[in-house]
Design an enzyme around this catalytic site. Sequence first.
Site, PDB file in Angstrom:
ATOM      1  N   HIS A   1      34.108  19.199 -31.634  1.00 31.83           N
ATOM      2  CA  HIS A   1      35.576  18.968 -31.726  1.00 31.83           C
ATOM      3  C   HIS A   1      35.401  17.738 -30.337  1.00 31.83           C
ATOM      4  O   HIS A   1      35.179  18.151 -29.553  1.00 31.83           O
ATOM      5  CB  HIS A   1      36.396  19.939 -31.609  1.00 31.83           C
ATOM      6  CG  HIS A   1      37.949  19.379 -31.256  1.00 31.83           C
ATOM      7  ND1 HIS A   1      39.002  18.698 -30.677  1.00 31.83           N
ATOM      8  CD2 HIS A   1      38.506  19.621 -32.108  1.00 31.83           C
ATOM      9  CE1 HIS A   1      39.886  18.488 -31.039  1.00 31.83           C
ATOM     10  NE2 HIS A   1      40.028  18.266 -32.161  1.00 31.83           N
TER      11      HIS A   1
ATOM     12  N   GLU B   1      35.272  13.124 -38.198  1.00 34.48           N
ATOM     13  CA  GLU B   1      36.466  13.162 -37.291  1.00 34.48           C
ATOM     14  C   GLU B   1      36.736  12.214 -36.896  1.00 34.48           C
ATOM     15  O   GLU B   1      36.208  12.486 -35.316  1.00 34.48           O
ATOM     16  CB  GLU B   1      36.755  14.872 -36.693  1.00 34.48           C
ATOM     17  CG  GLU B   1      36.907  15.942 -37.183  1.00 34.48           C
ATOM     18  CD  GLU B   1      37.262  16.846 -36.421  1.00 34.48           C
ATOM     19  OE1 GLU B   1      37.237  17.004 -34.909  1.00 34.48           O
ATOM     20  OE2 GLU B   1      37.613  17.927 -37.324  1.00 34.48           O
TER      21      GLU B   1
END
Length: 148
Positions: free
Chosen positions: A24, A93
């Site tokens: 992330h 992402e």
Amino acid sequence: GAYTGEVSAEQLLDLGVKWVLLGHSERRELFGENDDLLATKLKYCLDKGMNVVFAIGEKKEERESGQTMEVCIRQLSAVKSLLDPRRVVIAYEPVWAIGTGLVATPEQAQQAHADIRAWIKDNVSARAAKGMRIQYGGSAHGKNAPDL
């Protein structure tokens, strides 16, 4: 989010959790989780029998300077020997599209996915490329989600 990595694999396994998120952007940025560390974490999770959603993506200035795939390739290169499509999902992402109000167009997301899949085919295997799930992980809402 930034604190998704604060629980050990053993604790998650005790709870019956089978999937984890690694890579992330906030973990990369706030905790300095670099590509080598993430490769170690990915291998560890896979060795423990867990499955992994592995996040990759570029910052706004990297997108604007045409470096999207350079960044994604760097992030994937460290883990290419671990990219088993039965156990790993790639989450594209784009950092610039997480919580900023900016959203990738369907064309931008599809192009990034196609480029990632082509890289996997050329650098891992055609089988891995064909079987790899690649998901868009930037911001989305009810209006744009169907197109993404």
